[in-house]
Design a protein around this motif. Structure first.
Motif, PDB file in Angstrom:
ATOM      1  N   GLY A  18     -66.466 -34.934  35.572  1.00  0.00           N
ATOM      2  CA  GLY A  18     -67.583 -34.153  35.053  1.00  0.00           C
ATOM      3  C   GLY A  18     -67.997 -34.605  33.669  1.00  0.00           C
ATOM      4  N   ALA A  19     -67.021 -34.904  32.795  1.00  0.00           N
ATOM      5  CA  ALA A  19     -67.337 -35.348  31.433  1.00  0.00           C
ATOM      6  C   ALA A  19     -68.041 -36.700  31.449  1.00  0.00           C
ATOM      7  CB  ALA A  19     -66.056 -35.418  30.602  1.00  0.00           C
ATOM      8  N   LEU A  20     -67.609 -37.613  32.317  1.00  0.00           N
ATOM      9  CA  LEU A  20     -68.245 -38.924  32.396  1.00  0.00           C
ATOM     10  C   LEU A  20     -69.668 -38.826  32.938  1.00  0.00           C
ATOM     11  CD1 LEU A  20     -65.238 -41.015  33.771  1.00  0.00           C
ATOM     12  CD2 LEU A  20     -66.114 -40.980  31.425  1.00  0.00           C
ATOM     13  N   LEU A  21     -69.877 -37.969  33.928  1.00  0.00           N
ATOM     14  CA  LEU A  21     -71.227 -37.758  34.448  1.00  0.00           C
ATOM     15  C   LEU A  21     -72.118 -37.124  33.388  1.00  0.00           C
ATOM     16  CD1 LEU A  21     -70.347 -36.484  38.040  1.00  0.00           C
ATOM     17  CD2 LEU A  21     -71.423 -38.676  37.467  1.00  0.00           C
ATOM     18  N   ASP A  22     -71.573 -36.173  32.645  1.00  0.00           N
ATOM     19  CA  ASP A  22     -72.344 -35.517  31.595  1.00  0.00           C
ATOM     20  C   ASP A  22     -72.689 -36.486  30.471  1.00  0.00           C
ATOM     21  OD1 ASP A  22     -73.592 -33.100  30.754  1.00  0.00           O
ATOM     22  OD2 ASP A  22     -71.989 -32.765  29.299  1.00  0.00           O
TER      23      ASP A  22
END
Length: 371
Positions: A18-22
């Motif tokens: 999720g952090a990488l996508l964000d």
């Protein structure tokens, strides 16, 4: 690109994804990578959610079956189809940790809680996101260990789970709140990515991302924070990459040096060494401009098969120099002038020696006399 992680409340595979996508990774690129594994019956989405006072991205995985068990070898084989070394290495690390804990060879490990769709999607997804973002170095703040117990197929186990602790060997850790703060999937991903631990490295910050966990905490947001940045280039600053090698022939070592220089290294050289147990070896050194260091690091790993290297920052002092050209036997020979002397360029002399059949050392003297 450099990735720095702040596991504020912990780290799990879905939180990292999720952090990488964000932070800007392509969800479509992640989906395509997962599809290459051959896994069926899944859907991957991401949505903005509120966690405490923050907005973060939460990954949602929907599956058509609830099977959670698979042989580790099956997952490794599926990850290998993606061409993502981080994914294959993370699953291999899980198999080795579980095998050591249960006294069976890694190839015979049967994963229970970690054998489902979520594990493969999280690991392959994170590896694909790292590639999509161009990440070549991963750093992290110390990881919170958590405390308490967790219920597994093998019964109630202490937190951190034994597999997690095995995968965290070499990582920097700290105390944390009650509950499972780091999952085996999260620990395996950091291990496979060659994560360094400590303060954020100096970088030009380009993007940030917040990955949300599934638990709701009463007093804080449940997030992993990702910071993406470019290395900072300063005048005279260079990076030295060094690795010990005891299993390569001289021809391969020469090839690596040629590849490194062609790829932008300021210099590359080999020094002999004696390693433990008296093994003869060579140390490969690559002097890299900061903007090329990550690419050259990847080249060294790919060409040598080394499992690690050392990066050190040095200041390069370059004295002024200029060139002039002299004519010898109908050929140009470049002469390099520095503050303390002058020297003909070797490549020009070598070509002239080949063309004329004259000794190279005599041509060098004649070139100096021609100034």
């Amino acid at each position: 690109m450099i990735l720095y992680l702040n596991p504020f409340t912990g780290l799990a595979g879905d939180m990292l994804l999720g952090a990488l996508l964000d932070a800007g990774a392509s969800l479509d690129a992640v989906r395509r990578a997962v599809a290459r594994t051959g896994l069926t019956g899944w859907r991957l989405d991401a949505e903005q959610v509120r966690t405490g006072p923050l907005t973060a991205l939460r990954v949602r995985i929907d599956v058509d079956d609830d099977a959670t068990e698979r042989p580790a070898s099956t997952l490794i084989e599926m990850a290998a189809r993606t061409g993502l070394p981080v994914a294959e290495a993370a699953l291999t690390a899980i198999a080795e940790a579980e095998g050591a804990l249960h006294g069976v060879p890694p190839a015979e490990v049967h994963l229970h809680e970690l054998g489902g769709h979520d594990t493969l999607i999280d690991i392959v997804g994170c590896a694909a996101a790292l590639r999509d973002l161009g990440v070549t170095r991963v750093h992290s703040a110390p990881l919170p260990l958590g405390s308490g117990t967790v219920r597994t197929r093998h019964g109630v186990l202490p937190v951190p789970a034994p597999a997690t602790l095995a995968l965290l060997r070499g990582a920097r850790v700290r105390g944390g709140a009650a509950g499972e703060a780091v999952t085996p999937t999260g620990a395996a991903l950091l291990l496979a990515a060659g994560t360094a631990y400590g303060a954020p490295p100096e970088m030009e910050l380009r993007a940030t991302g917040y990955g949300a966990g599934t638990r709701e905490l009463p007093d804080r947001p449940n997030v992993t924070v990702a910071m993406l940045g470019r290395p900072v280039t300063e005048p005279g600053r260079q990076i030295v990459l060094s690795t010990n090698l005891d299993d390569l022939t001289g021809e391969v070592l020469a090839h690596v040096i040629e590849r490194a220089l062609a790829a932008g290294a300021a210099d590359a050289w080999i020094t002999p060494a004696v390693m433990k147990k008296g093994r003869p070896a060579h140390v490969l050194h690559v002097l890299a401009p900061p903007e090329s260091a990550d690419a050259l690091q990847s080249l060294v790993f790919a060409e040598t098969g080394s499992l690690g290297l050392r990066r050190s920052e040095v200041e390069k002092v370059a004295l002024p120099r200029h060139f002039e050209t002299v004519r010898l036997y109908g050929h140009d020979v470049r002469m390099k002038h520095g503050p303390w002397g002058v020297k003909p360029e070797h490549d020009d002399l070598a070509g002239l020696a080949e063309a004329t059949g004259r000794p190279l050392r005599e041509l060098a003297r004649e070139a100096l006399d021609a100034l």
